[in-house]
Design an enzyme around this catalytic site. Structure first.
Site, short mmCIF file in Angstrom:
data_model
loop_
_atom_site.label_atom_id
_atom_site.label_comp_id
_atom_site.label_asym_id
_atom_site.label_seq_id
_atom_site.Cartn_x
_atom_site.Cartn_y
_atom_site.Cartn_z
N ASP A 142 0.86 -1.19 0.00
CA ASP A 142 0.00 0.00 0.00
C ASP A 142 0.89 1.23 0.00
O ASP A 142 2.05 1.18 0.43
CB ASP A 142 -0.91 0.03 1.23
CG ASP A 142 -1.87 1.22 1.20
OD1 ASP A 142 -2.44 1.49 0.13
OD2 ASP A 142 -2.05 1.89 2.24
N SER A 143 0.32 2.34 -0.46
CA SER A 143 1.07 3.59 -0.46
C SER A 143 1.33 4.07 0.97
O SER A 143 2.24 4.85 1.20
CB SER A 143 0.30 4.66 -1.24
OG SER A 143 -0.97 4.85 -0.65
N CYS A 203 -4.30 -1.33 -2.16
CA CYS A 203 -4.39 0.12 -2.34
C CYS A 203 -5.29 0.35 -3.55
O CYS A 203 -5.00 -0.15 -4.64
CB CYS A 203 -2.99 0.68 -2.59
SG CYS A 203 -2.92 2.42 -3.06
N GLU A 232 -4.14 9.62 8.38
CA GLU A 232 -2.68 9.46 8.47
C GLU A 232 -2.10 10.35 9.58
O GLU A 232 -1.03 10.08 10.11
CB GLU A 232 -2.01 9.78 7.12
CG GLU A 232 -2.44 8.83 6.03
CD GLU A 232 -1.36 7.89 5.54
OE1 GLU A 232 -0.23 8.34 5.34
OE2 GLU A 232 -1.66 6.69 5.34
N CYS A 271 -11.40 2.84 -0.34
CA CYS A 271 -10.05 3.21 0.08
C CYS A 271 -9.79 2.45 1.37
O CYS A 271 -10.66 2.43 2.26
CB CYS A 271 -9.94 4.71 0.33
SG CYS A 271 -8.38 5.20 1.09
N HIS A 313 -8.00 2.99 3.84
CA HIS A 313 -7.91 3.78 5.08
C HIS A 313 -9.27 3.92 5.76
O HIS A 313 -9.37 4.05 6.98
CB HIS A 313 -7.42 5.19 4.79
CG HIS A 313 -5.95 5.31 4.51
ND1 HIS A 313 -5.37 4.80 3.38
CD2 HIS A 313 -4.95 5.89 5.22
CE1 HIS A 313 -4.07 5.08 3.40
NE2 HIS A 313 -3.79 5.73 4.49
#
Length: 277
Positions: A12-13, A75, A160, A194, A196
């Site tokens: 994942d990024s 991702c 994040e 996504c 996240h």
């Protein structure tokens, strides 16, 4: 790959892929895994197709070099902007015995089972939404489904930065949910496109009528991977079964460890990714 024990690579990024990784490791605990977060260059959401492809390919090749015959792009942005190019251009020519899978197709294959009204919402990064990957992929399996999309550019930075539980997140959760619901009164299922976004589920549900279902991808991708490994014994047999999990980041190790524990619910000790070149 000589002398290296084979693992399933999960990329994942940033940190979001850890939600998918967690589901995969719970469903298939016997395998060895390497998780790689390209945190130094995260987030990918607003980068061009070319940049995302380049970054993703570099990370996939790094995982190949570290003994991963199979890599999961956990991702959505990388799955939307890089997966097809890697599968069609890079694997046949340079890595014919390796496989790279994404998170979009497994989701598209079953999303229609969760809606009665045939209207679903998709919430994702700007990159994922602008790629139109979900409407295109879903139309192959459920041609009558209406897909209403909403980009949520502030959600990944909020998560994040560890602000997803605070009041600051409320404003942007409400804003994007309302914008999505204004697109159709018939939406009865929302896909969080996504990795996240599962961390925002409690706040998202606060803004939704009870009858609207919220889907995150972890379990879907884990089930799809289990099925894939069953159908591809030639890949499955390459992967070591020592239940070993290793974590790498291109960013700061201490930051990664602190954030990863939030996503995984357990403490980890990551290592620094050193570039192949």
């Amino acid at each position: 790959m000589d002398n290296k024990v084979s693992s399933i690579g999960v990329f994942d990024s940033g940190f979001g892929g850890l939600t998918v990784f967690k589901s995969i490791a719970e469903k298939l605990p016997q395998y060895n895994y390497i998780y790689l977060g390209d945190n130094a260059r995260s987030p990918y959401g607003d980068h061009s197709f070319e940049t995302v492809y380049q970054y993703t390919l570099e990370c996939v090749e790094w995982l190949f070099e570290h003994g991963c015959p199979l890599v999961i792009l956990a991702c959505n942005t990388a799955s939307a902007k890089a997966l097809r190019s890697i599968q069609q251009l890079d694997l046949p020519k340079r890595y014919p015995n390796h496989r790279v899978l994404g998170v979009i197709r497994p989701t598209a294959e079953i999303i229609g089972d969760f809606t009665k009204t045939q209207n679903i919402g998709v919430m994702g990064t700007r990159g994922t939404i602008n790629s139109n990957s979900y409407p295109i992929e879903i139309s192959h399996f459920f041609p009558t489904l209406k897909v209403h999309q909403q980009s949520c550019p502030m959600w990944v930075p909020i998560i994040e930065n560890g602000e997803h539980l605070g009041e600051g997140a409320d404003f942007f959760v409400k804003k994007y949910v309302q914008q999505l619901l204004e697109k159709s009164p018939d939406i009865d299922c929302i896909l969080l496109a996504c990795t996240h976004y599962p961390l925002l589920i409690p706040k998202i549900k606060e803004q939704l009528p009870k009858q609207i279902q919220v889907l995150s991808q972890g379990e879907i991708v884990a089930n799809s991977l289990a099925d894939y490994l069953e159908r591809h014994p030639e890949i499955e047999q390459k992967v070591a079964k020592q239940a070993k999990k290793t974590f790498y980041t291109s960013g700061d190790i201490n930051t990664f460890n602190a954030h990863a524990s939030v996503f995984l619910g357990e403490e980890i000790e990551a290592q620094k990714m050193i570039a192949n070149h």
